[in-house]
Design a protein around this motif. Structure first.
Motif, PDB file in Angstrom:
ATOM      1  N   SER A  49      28.533   8.723  26.385  1.00  0.00           N
ATOM      2  CA  SER A  49      28.509   7.455  26.964  1.00  0.00           C
ATOM      3  C   SER A  49      28.200   6.223  26.078  1.00  0.00           C
ATOM      4  O   SER A  49      27.217   6.602  25.238  1.00  0.00           O
ATOM      5  N   TYR A  50      28.814   5.305  25.646  1.00  0.00           N
ATOM      6  CA  TYR A  50      28.569   4.224  24.571  1.00  0.00           C
ATOM      7  C   TYR A  50      28.309   2.926  25.377  1.00  0.00           C
ATOM      8  O   TYR A  50      27.835   2.020  24.677  1.00  0.00           O
ATOM      9  N   ASP A  51      28.378   2.979  26.712  1.00  0.00           N
ATOM     10  CA  ASP A  51      27.749   1.872  27.524  1.00  0.00           C
ATOM     11  C   ASP A  51      27.749   2.146  28.854  1.00  0.00           C
ATOM     12  O   ASP A  51      27.990   3.270  29.395  1.00  0.00           O
ATOM     13  N   VAL A  52      26.993   1.344  29.981  1.00  0.00           N
ATOM     14  CA  VAL A  52      26.870   1.605  31.019  1.00  0.00           C
ATOM     15  C   VAL A  52      28.187   1.732  31.791  1.00  0.00           C
ATOM     16  O   VAL A  52      29.272   0.861  31.320  1.00  0.00           O
ATOM     17  N   LYS A  53      28.540   2.508  32.790  1.00  0.00           N
ATOM     18  CA  LYS A  53      29.847   2.853  33.284  1.00  0.00           C
ATOM     19  C   LYS A  53      30.873   3.321  32.192  1.00  0.00           C
ATOM     20  O   LYS A  53      32.086   3.638  32.738  1.00  0.00           O
ATOM     21  N   MET A  54      30.702   3.527  31.054  1.00  0.00           N
ATOM     22  CA  MET A  54      31.774   4.019  30.077  1.00  0.00           C
ATOM     23  C   MET A  54      31.246   5.490  29.697  1.00  0.00           C
ATOM     24  O   MET A  54      30.191   5.982  29.757  1.00  0.00           O
ATOM     25  N   LYS A  55      32.482   6.128  29.569  1.00  0.00           N
ATOM     26  CA  LYS A  55      32.224   7.562  29.316  1.00  0.00           C
ATOM     27  C   LYS A  55      33.744   7.957  28.576  1.00  0.00           C
ATOM     28  O   LYS A  55      34.484   7.376  28.658  1.00  0.00           O
ATOM     29  N   GLU A  56      33.278   9.032  27.673  1.00  0.00           N
ATOM     30  CA  GLU A  56      34.382   9.681  27.059  1.00  0.00           C
ATOM     31  C   GLU A  56      34.299  11.070  26.832  1.00  0.00           C
ATOM     32  O   GLU A  56      33.132  11.748  26.792  1.00  0.00           O
ATOM     33  N   LYS A  57      35.242  11.745  27.017  1.00  0.00           N
ATOM     34  CA  LYS A  57      35.473  13.188  26.822  1.00  0.00           C
ATOM     35  C   LYS A  57      35.118  13.729  25.627  1.00  0.00           C
ATOM     36  O   LYS A  57      35.498  12.935  24.647  1.00  0.00           O
ATOM     37  N   GLY A  58      34.068  14.695  25.512  1.00  0.00           N
ATOM     38  CA  GLY A  58      33.969  15.522  24.262  1.00  0.00           C
ATOM     39  C   GLY A  58      34.867  16.447  24.130  1.00  0.00           C
ATOM     40  O   GLY A  58      35.930  16.565  24.282  1.00  0.00           O
ATOM     41  N   ASP A  59      34.465  17.727  23.412  1.00  0.00           N
ATOM     42  CA  ASP A  59      35.255  18.653  23.154  1.00  0.00           C
ATOM     43  C   ASP A  59      35.395  19.666  24.315  1.00  0.00           C
ATOM     44  O   ASP A  59      36.485  20.461  24.195  1.00  0.00           O
ATOM     45  N   ILE A  60      34.575  19.638  25.178  1.00  0.00           N
ATOM     46  CA  ILE A  60      34.628  20.849  26.312  1.00  0.00           C
ATOM     47  C   ILE A  60      34.042  20.122  27.492  1.00  0.00           C
ATOM     48  O   ILE A  60      33.129  20.584  27.999  1.00  0.00           O
ATOM     49  N   PRO A  61      35.056  19.142  28.133  1.00  0.00           N
ATOM     50  CA  PRO A  61      34.648  18.532  29.183  1.00  0.00           C
ATOM     51  C   PRO A  61      35.062  19.113  30.656  1.00  0.00           C
ATOM     52  O   PRO A  61      34.556  18.873  31.553  1.00  0.00           O
ATOM     53  N   GLU A  62      35.725  20.258  30.416  1.00  0.00           N
ATOM     54  CA  GLU A  62      36.348  20.977  31.647  1.00  0.00           C
ATOM     55  C   GLU A  62      35.312  21.589  32.392  1.00  0.00           C
ATOM     56  O   GLU A  62      34.468  22.276  31.950  1.00  0.00           O
ATOM     57  N   GLY A  63      35.165  20.969  33.743  1.00  0.00           N
ATOM     58  CA  GLY A  63      34.325  21.747  34.717  1.00  0.00           C
ATOM     59  C   GLY A  63      33.150  20.964  34.605  1.00  0.00           C
ATOM     60  O   GLY A  63      32.018  21.029  35.460  1.00  0.00           O
ATOM     61  N   TYR A  64      32.947  19.711  34.128  1.00  0.00           N
ATOM     62  CA  TYR A  64      31.908  18.860  33.901  1.00  0.00           C
ATOM     63  C   TYR A  64      32.359  17.352  34.364  1.00  0.00           C
ATOM     64  O   TYR A  64      33.424  16.995  34.028  1.00  0.00           O
ATOM     65  N   SER A  65      31.614  16.438  34.667  1.00  0.00           N
ATOM     66  CA  SER A  65      31.658  15.371  35.023  1.00  0.00           C
ATOM     67  C   SER A  65      30.263  14.455  34.488  1.00  0.00           C
ATOM     68  O   SER A  65      29.206  15.060  34.713  1.00  0.00           O
TER      69      SER A  65
END
Lengths: 110, 115
Positions: A49-65
């Motif tokens: 996350s680079y800011d509040v309420k902002m998020k980006e998927k990394g390399d293994i996002p499956e199964g996570y939030s």
């Protein structure tokens, strides 16, 4: 000194449970990260996350939030835990310089 | 995509001796950063040393120094006068200069310092 803290050092959950891992940093860093650490694989980026309420998927996002409602707090959520999510989870934060890591949460899913 | 390789899963060294941990990486970029992180048993991961690719001089932090060979894409860590407290997992990592979120770790080397 920068402090990055994680809510639990050890956690044991059952398959199918919803799991929350929380990370807090006290240096007003914009960037926060969740990694998973497994033997022989090093650290792999799940989300950042680079800011509040902002998020980006990394390399293994499956199964996570993730959730970042406040700048200092970044939560990792396992909606329905599975045994292959047994691992060490590391949170990190970064301002303009280096990454600082939390102590890690060792999660076991039975 | 960048990759980081640490070919030594485990190493050991006698106290007061010198040990070198290997790291190689693959990238097409010219400007980047390289790091060595230390993770002691059951303790927090901390930064040991950082190298900027555009600097030719090898970074040094007390007993820790690196041998950065840009053409060979090699970034080894030398620990001199090893101490028991150096026992830890050591991770080599790469960060792109332009994309600070792109941070790639190697698989780690477990170092044991023997009394």
């Amino acid at each position: 000194d920068v402090k990055v803290t994680q809510s639990s050092r050890y956690l044991v959950k059952r398959t199918g449970e919803k799991v929350f891992l929380e990370c807090v940093q006290d240096m007003d860093h914009e960037n926060m990260f969740w990694y998973r650490q497994d033997p022989g694989l090093g650290l792999r980026l799940i989300y950042f996350s680079y800011d509040v309420k902002m998020k980006e998927k990394g390399d293994i996002p499956e199964g996570y939030s993730v959730s970042r409602e406040k700048k200092e707090r970044f939560s990792l959520i396992l909606e329905s835990a599975s045994t292959n999510q047994t691992s060490m989870y590391l949170c990190a934060s970064r301002g303009q310089g280096d990454r600082f890591f939390g102590p890690g949460t060792r999660l076991t899913v039975l | 995509a960048q990759t980081v390789t640490q070919s030594q899963p485990e190493m050991s060294v006698q106290e007061a001796e010198t040990v070198t941990l290997s790291c190689t990486y693959d990238t097409s970029e010219n400007n980047y950063y390289l790091f060595w992180y230390k993770q002691p048993p059951s303790r927090q991961m901390i930064l040991v040393i950082r190298q900027e690719a555009y600097k030719q001089q090898n970074a040094t932090e007390n007993r820790f120094s690196v041998n950065f060979q840009k053409a060979a894409k090699s970034f080894s860590l030398k620990i001199s006068d090893s101490q028991l407290g150096d026992t830890a997992m050591y991770f080599c990592a790469f960060m792109s200069h332009n994309y600070g979120q792109n941070f790639v770790f190697g698989p780690g080397t477990r170092l044991s310092v023997l009394p």
